[in-house]
Write a protein that holds these residues in place. Structure first.
Motif, short mmCIF file in Angstrom:
data_model
loop_
_atom_site.label_atom_id
_atom_site.label_comp_id
_atom_site.label_asym_id
_atom_site.label_seq_id
_atom_site.Cartn_x
_atom_site.Cartn_y
_atom_site.Cartn_z
N ARG A 174 -25.13 6.78 -15.04
CA ARG A 174 -24.18 6.08 -14.16
C ARG A 174 -24.07 4.61 -14.56
O ARG A 174 -22.98 4.02 -14.57
CB ARG A 174 -24.62 6.20 -12.70
CG ARG A 174 -24.44 7.58 -12.11
CD ARG A 174 -24.56 7.55 -10.59
NE ARG A 174 -25.85 7.06 -10.14
CZ ARG A 174 -26.91 7.83 -9.93
NH1 ARG A 174 -26.83 9.14 -10.15
NH2 ARG A 174 -28.06 7.32 -9.51
N LEU A 175 -25.20 4.02 -14.89
CA LEU A 175 -25.20 2.62 -15.33
C LEU A 175 -24.36 2.47 -16.59
O LEU A 175 -23.53 1.55 -16.71
CB LEU A 175 -26.63 2.16 -15.57
CG LEU A 175 -26.87 0.74 -16.08
CD1 LEU A 175 -28.19 0.20 -15.54
CD2 LEU A 175 -26.91 0.68 -17.60
N LEU A 176 -24.55 3.36 -17.54
CA LEU A 176 -23.81 3.28 -18.80
C LEU A 176 -22.31 3.48 -18.56
O LEU A 176 -21.48 2.78 -19.17
CB LEU A 176 -24.34 4.34 -19.76
CG LEU A 176 -23.77 4.32 -21.18
CD1 LEU A 176 -24.02 2.98 -21.84
CD2 LEU A 176 -24.39 5.46 -22.00
N LYS A 177 -21.97 4.36 -17.67
CA LYS A 177 -20.55 4.59 -17.35
C LYS A 177 -19.92 3.32 -16.77
O LYS A 177 -18.79 2.95 -17.12
CB LYS A 177 -20.43 5.75 -16.36
CG LYS A 177 -18.99 6.09 -16.00
CD LYS A 177 -18.95 7.28 -15.03
CE LYS A 177 -17.50 7.61 -14.66
NZ LYS A 177 -17.45 8.76 -13.69
N ALA A 178 -20.64 2.64 -15.88
CA ALA A 178 -20.11 1.40 -15.29
C ALA A 178 -19.92 0.33 -16.35
O ALA A 178 -18.92 -0.40 -16.35
CB ALA A 178 -21.07 0.90 -14.21
N VAL A 179 -20.86 0.22 -17.27
CA VAL A 179 -20.75 -0.80 -18.32
C VAL A 179 -19.57 -0.50 -19.24
O VAL A 179 -18.83 -1.39 -19.64
CB VAL A 179 -22.07 -0.89 -19.11
CG1 VAL A 179 -21.91 -1.77 -20.33
CG2 VAL A 179 -23.17 -1.43 -18.21
N ARG A 180 -19.38 0.77 -19.57
CA ARG A 180 -18.23 1.13 -20.41
C ARG A 180 -16.91 0.82 -19.70
O ARG A 180 -15.89 0.57 -20.34
CB ARG A 180 -18.28 2.62 -20.75
CG ARG A 180 -19.39 3.00 -21.73
CD ARG A 180 -19.22 4.45 -22.13
NE ARG A 180 -20.31 4.94 -22.96
CZ ARG A 180 -20.40 4.74 -24.27
NH1 ARG A 180 -19.47 4.02 -24.88
NH2 ARG A 180 -21.42 5.23 -24.95
N ALA A 181 -16.94 0.82 -18.34
CA ALA A 181 -15.73 0.54 -17.56
C ALA A 181 -15.49 -0.95 -17.36
O ALA A 181 -14.56 -1.34 -16.67
CB ALA A 181 -15.83 1.23 -16.20
N GLY A 182 -16.33 -1.80 -17.94
CA GLY A 182 -16.11 -3.24 -17.86
C GLY A 182 -16.99 -3.97 -16.88
O GLY A 182 -16.87 -5.18 -16.73
N GLU A 183 -17.90 -3.27 -16.20
CA GLU A 183 -18.81 -3.93 -15.28
C GLU A 183 -20.11 -4.28 -16.01
O GLU A 183 -20.32 -3.90 -17.16
CB GLU A 183 -19.10 -3.01 -14.08
CG GLU A 183 -17.85 -2.62 -13.30
CD GLU A 183 -18.15 -1.67 -12.17
OE1 GLU A 183 -19.30 -1.69 -11.67
OE2 GLU A 183 -17.26 -0.89 -11.78
N SER A 184 -20.98 -5.01 -15.33
CA SER A 184 -22.29 -5.34 -15.88
C SER A 184 -23.38 -4.84 -14.95
O SER A 184 -23.17 -4.73 -13.74
CB SER A 184 -22.43 -6.85 -16.07
OG SER A 184 -21.63 -7.31 -17.14
N ARG A 185 -24.50 -4.52 -15.52
CA ARG A 185 -25.62 -4.02 -14.74
C ARG A 185 -26.93 -4.57 -15.30
O ARG A 185 -27.07 -4.73 -16.51
CB ARG A 185 -25.68 -2.49 -14.79
CG ARG A 185 -24.54 -1.78 -14.08
CD ARG A 185 -24.66 -1.91 -12.57
NE ARG A 185 -23.68 -1.07 -11.88
CZ ARG A 185 -22.45 -1.44 -11.60
NH1 ARG A 185 -22.04 -2.66 -11.95
NH2 ARG A 185 -21.62 -0.63 -10.98
N ALA A 186 -27.86 -4.84 -14.41
CA ALA A 186 -29.22 -5.17 -14.79
C ALA A 186 -30.15 -4.21 -14.06
O ALA A 186 -29.92 -3.89 -12.88
CB ALA A 186 -29.55 -6.61 -14.43
N LEU A 187 -31.17 -3.74 -14.74
CA LEU A 187 -32.08 -2.78 -14.12
C LEU A 187 -33.48 -2.99 -14.69
O LEU A 187 -33.67 -3.08 -15.90
CB LEU A 187 -31.61 -1.34 -14.42
CG LEU A 187 -32.44 -0.22 -13.81
CD1 LEU A 187 -32.31 -0.23 -12.28
CD2 LEU A 187 -32.01 1.14 -14.36
N VAL A 188 -34.45 -3.07 -13.78
CA VAL A 188 -35.85 -3.18 -14.18
C VAL A 188 -36.48 -1.81 -14.01
O VAL A 188 -36.55 -1.27 -12.90
CB VAL A 188 -36.60 -4.22 -13.32
CG1 VAL A 188 -38.06 -4.30 -13.76
CG2 VAL A 188 -35.94 -5.57 -13.42
N VAL A 189 -36.90 -1.22 -15.13
CA VAL A 189 -37.60 0.06 -15.11
C VAL A 189 -39.09 -0.27 -15.07
O VAL A 189 -39.63 -0.85 -16.01
CB VAL A 189 -37.26 0.89 -16.36
CG1 VAL A 189 -37.98 2.24 -16.30
CG2 VAL A 189 -35.75 1.10 -16.47
#
Length: 904
Positions: A19-34
């Motif tokens: 889901r994160l990757l899909k959002a980034v491909r759509a032009g959004e940005s995401r940060a996530l701490v695993v």
């Protein structure tokens, strides 16, 4: 065809990453701490995402434990391949990043400006195609890199950037707090048993499998590694020595057992690779060969480490296990070999660090190298690394005097980097050494600065005052600057200070050696403030005016402006000089925006309060939003006096009460009497607006009681006079007016004389009162001080109504109401409405002009565009990337049905 990675028992986590990757491909940005414990599968999840990101650009970095003290080492890994995009960044950000990476010389960049530069660089790179940034072992990143990356992560919005950070739950740095987290637990029992069965050949006792699953708590790496260190007897029936250790120690123990059968040269080669943090195979082989190790030694280690284009261990715990298993002497020998193999021209800091790790005891040559590395780190803005180099140099310095001197330098660097407790410990080491008088005075001065930075209360003034006195015969310029610091500290302590009140500090400053000729602006300010608190406001007013003029007209360096302009703005307000206040708060804001984000909080506060007095409450509120943004981005915590005054003017009783409670609690803890003065003033202003005059009188009196000795606190006097006259306590009002008029006449500004005329009118009758009200309106009309002008119209209208001049009263009250309503000062507006209705008039309803469809950040951007700021300038103010500004502008244009910036 390469087989795609499949992770057992991680279905939900993999879906979240997709889901994160899909959002980034759509032009959004995401940060996530695993995050999760060692071996739980963080790295595997990062690889899963990378594998599913074809068409995206992937950038990598990884923290290395032994590199934690090298500034920007992790950031360098991530960003160097992107530097072709650097010219597209705004100049201050570009310069900050180039200096941080040591690519050019320059002043140490502000740490938050480096973070903003990273944000801009990621956005520029992602403009070509989506960018996936993978940061493994973030708990081992150097502090400067972690801070910059966390800063950028919090500001990502619409840049097509994914920032994935893997860190251990219990060891992750505070920088990552507040970011979205994906917390990894162990596998379920069923999944754990399946994974264990796949890794253990032969016959295994089911009870042993159950025990391993239970003890590992489903940790995947432990499930795979622990059986490799167990004997067949242990696996078949548990006939071995029981071990009851906790993860990840169990995993490290398993790796250590795998080392035991390896040849001696192989173990030595592994130790060289573990001690070399960069993963440079050339350096590893050079150091290994220096110890007589041949290439053949690498063959038995193939399952633990790969030495190819880069040195990669199978898991970070392999590196840790190898290093921890070595004796101290073995580690020293390895670090000596690495130091000898490191190019002293290309990598002097790494070489110095390895030499320091190899030193068995005090060594002046190594300590001197570390001191030089500290200087280079400071030039790159790596304050934490500067402190670390110097602290290690202290440990290795054999000469007591040099050790004390380096401890003082280390304390200064550590204070700048943040950890005040560590800085105080280093100061104790310095104090124990044979320092000369100047150095001992520097120790005391620094102790006062640290205490003032921690708590702007009662502890700092005595320390700074004593340091200033001791500096007089040693360094006149520094002594005078320290007196200025001591005066500021004493003013903040106010009535809660113990000993060394602001008046006592001022007496000492007045007796300081005179300034060199010609005096600097700071010298003029010190002399003026010393007279202010010893001989009184009127005696100091001409000197204060001269000092303010010097700060406006003289060439003030950026460093001096950042250090002093906030105090100068406070002084200008004290003198009722709004023009200087407005001018220098604007300059301070511009200086801070150019890179000094640590000062930006004070700059925003000074400017916000200037807007508040000008009646520009929307602008003040917008700056308050920026302060909140800055607090979120930097983790800073500042007492919000400007926000308190704004909500008090607005008449927001609940918000004012909440801020008063918060500020009062902190002030009492710190011994910060200045805050209690502000609290009483704000409460009195609020109550006067609400028409609760007795409450306002009580609050104004409390503010006066908390005022520092020698400070008149005219703001509280103004509120006291209005509240006292309305409460029938004319004698108290007259006494306050006597004090007030001495200051207003000495100031001579239209703001001051308007205050005097309006206060005089409240105590007067008949023609004298009307003349005074008209003078107040005329005086305020020549200034930016719209709130006080509206109050003059209100008070004049109320007086006219009591004089039964209803028609004239309605005119003044209507003017007051419209001004208050336009400025958003609702309590005063309602008071004007009540008086207007009593005079037989009706308040006109104002049309509501707002773009409620805009978000808070969109409204901020629209306002800044109207002020003429470029996208780059807006990105600095709001601490977002220029790409995000552009994205917000497109949404603003769509919502407002416009097509250009000019139409805003």
């Amino acid at each position: 065809m390469k087989r795609r990675l499949v992770l057992r028992g991680r279905h939900a986590e993999c879906e979240a990453l997709e889901r994160l990757l899909k959002a980034v491909r759509a032009g959004e940005s995401r940060a996530l701490v695993v995050c999760g414990e060692a071996g739980v599968g963080k790295t595997s999840l990062l690889e899963y995402l990378v594998e599913r990101a074809p068409g995206c650009r992937v950038a990598r970095a990884a923290g290395v434990q032994s590199e934690m003290e090298l500034p920007f080492a992790g950031l360098h890994q991530l960003c160097v391949p992107m530097l072709a995009s650097l010219p597209r960044l705004p100049a201050p950000q570009r310069d900050a990043l180039v200096t941080a990476f040591g690519l050019s010389a320059g002043p140490a960049p502000d740490r938050f400006l480096v973070g903003l530069a990273v944000l801009g660089l990621l956005a520029e790179v992602a403009a070509e195609r989506p960018l996936i940034c993978v940061i493994d072992d973030a708990h081992w990143l150097d502090h400067a890199s972690a801070q910059a990356l966390a800063f950028a992560a919090r500001r990502l919005r619409a840049e097509s950037v994914a920032l994935l950070i893997a860190a251990r739950t219990t060891e992750a740095a505070e920088e990552w707090s507040g970011l979205p987290q994906l917390v990894l637990a162990g596998l379920s029992d069923d999944e754990a048993r399946a994974l264990l069965n796949s890794a253990v050949p032969g016959v295994v006792d089911e009870r042993i499998l159950d025990r391993i699953v239970a003890e590992t708590r489903g940790n995947p790496l432990a499930l795979l590694e622990l059986p490799r260190g167990m004997t067949p007897a242990e696996l078949a029936g548990g006939f071995g020595s029981p071990r009851a250790t906790a993860l990840p120690q169990q995993i490290e123990d398993s790796f250590r057992r795998q080392l035991t059968p390896l040849p001696a040269d192989t173990r030595r080669l592994l130790l060289v690779a573990a001690a070399e943090p960069v993963g440079d195979p050339v350096l590893v082989w050079r150091a290994a060969q220096g110890r007589g190790i041949t290439v053949a030694a690498a063959m038995p280690a193939a399952g633990l480490v790969e030495i190819a284009a880069q040195v990669r261990f199978r898991h970070p715990l392999v590196r840790a296990a190898i290093y921890d298993a070595a004796t101290p002497q073995e580690r020293q020998h390895v670090h000596r070999a690495l130091a000898d193999a490191t190019d002293p021209e290309a990598e002097p800091d790494r070489r110095a660090w390895h030499k320091a790790q190899s030193a068995p005891g005090p060594d002046e040559d190594v300590a001197a190298d570390l001191e030089q590395s500290a200087g280079r780190a400071r030039a790159r803005g790596g304050l934490a690394a500067t402190a670390a180099f110097l602290a290690r140099a202290v440990e290795l310095t054999p000469d007591p005097q040099r050790r004390a001197e380096r401890a003082l330098a280390a304390a200064k660097a550590t204070h700048q980097a943040g950890p005040s407790d560590t800085a105080l410990n280093l100061l104790s080491i310095a104090e124990a050494g044979p320092l000369d008088e100047l150095a001992r005075t520097h120790v005391q001065h620094l102790r006062g600065q640290i205490v003032f930075a921690r708590h702007r209360g009662r502890e700092a003034p005595p320390l700074l005052l004593q340091a200033a006195r001791r500096l007089e015969p040693l360094d006149v310029r520094l002594a005078r600057e320290t007196y200025l610091d001591a005066l500021l500290a004493a003013r903040f302590a106010g009535a809660l200070g113990h000993g060394d009140s602001v008046r006592e500090v001022a007496h000492a400053a007045a007796g300081a050696p005179p300034a060199p000729h010609p005096p600097r602006a700071a010298d003029l300010l010190l002399d003026a403030l010393a007279v202010r608190y010893t001989d009184g406001y009127a005696a100091a007013a001409p000197m204060t005016t001269r000092a303010l003029r010097a700060f406006c007209d003289a060439h003030i360096s950026g460093e001096e402006g950042l250090r002093r302009f906030h105090l100068v703005c406070m002084t200008a307000m004290d003198l009722w000089d709004h023009e200087t206040w407005y001018l220098l708060s604007s300059r301070l804001l511009r200086l801070a925006e150019a890179g000094a984000l640590t000062t930006l909080h004070l700059a925003l506060a000074a400017r916000s309060l200037a807007h508040t007095y000008a009646g520009q409450l929307p602008e003040a509120a917008a700056l308050a939003e920026e302060q909140e943004t800055l607090t979120e981005a930097t983790g800073s915590r500042h007492t919000s006096h400007s926000a308190l005054m704004r909500v008090a003017w607005q008449g927001r009783e609940a918000e004012t009460a909440q801020l008063i409670d918060d500020i009062t609690a902190k002030a009492l803890t710190r011994g910060e009497g200045f805050s209690l003065t502000i609290v009483g003033w704000a409460q009195a202003l609020l109550c006067n607006g609400l028409g609760r005059y007795e409450d306002a009188l009580t609050a104004a009196r409390q503010a006066r009681e908390q005022t520092a000795e020698g400070a008149a606190a005219w703001e509280a006097l103004v509120e006291l006079i209005e509240a006292a006259t309305r409460s029938g306590e004319t004698e108290a009002a007259a006494d306050a007016f006597t004090l007030l008029s001495q200051m207003t006449r000495a100031s001579g500004t239209d703001w001051a004389l308007g205050i005097e005329a309006r206060s005089c009118a409240l105590l007067s009758t008949g023609h004298a009162a009307e003349t005074a009200y008209l003078e107040a309106i005329d005086r305020f009309g020549r200034t930016r001080i719209r709130g006080e002008l509206a109050r003059a119209h209100l008070l004049y209208g109320e007086w006219l109504r009591r004089e039964r001049r209803r028609l004239d009263a309605r005119e003044q009250l209507l003017t007051a109401h419209e001004m208050f309503a336009a400025m958003g000062m609702e309590a005063f507006a309602q008071r004007a409405t009540r008086e207007l209705q009593a005079a037989g008039g009706t308040a006109r309803q104002r049309p509501i002009e707002s773009h409620t469809e805009l978000t808070i950040q969109e409204a901020q951007i629209a306002r800044l565009v109207r002020e003429g700021l470029t996208n780059n300038e807006i990105s600095v103010r709001l601490i977002i990337s220029p790409r995000t500004v552009e994205w917000h502008l497109s949404r603003i244009f769509s919502k407002l049905n416009i097509t250009s910036r000019r139409q805003l």
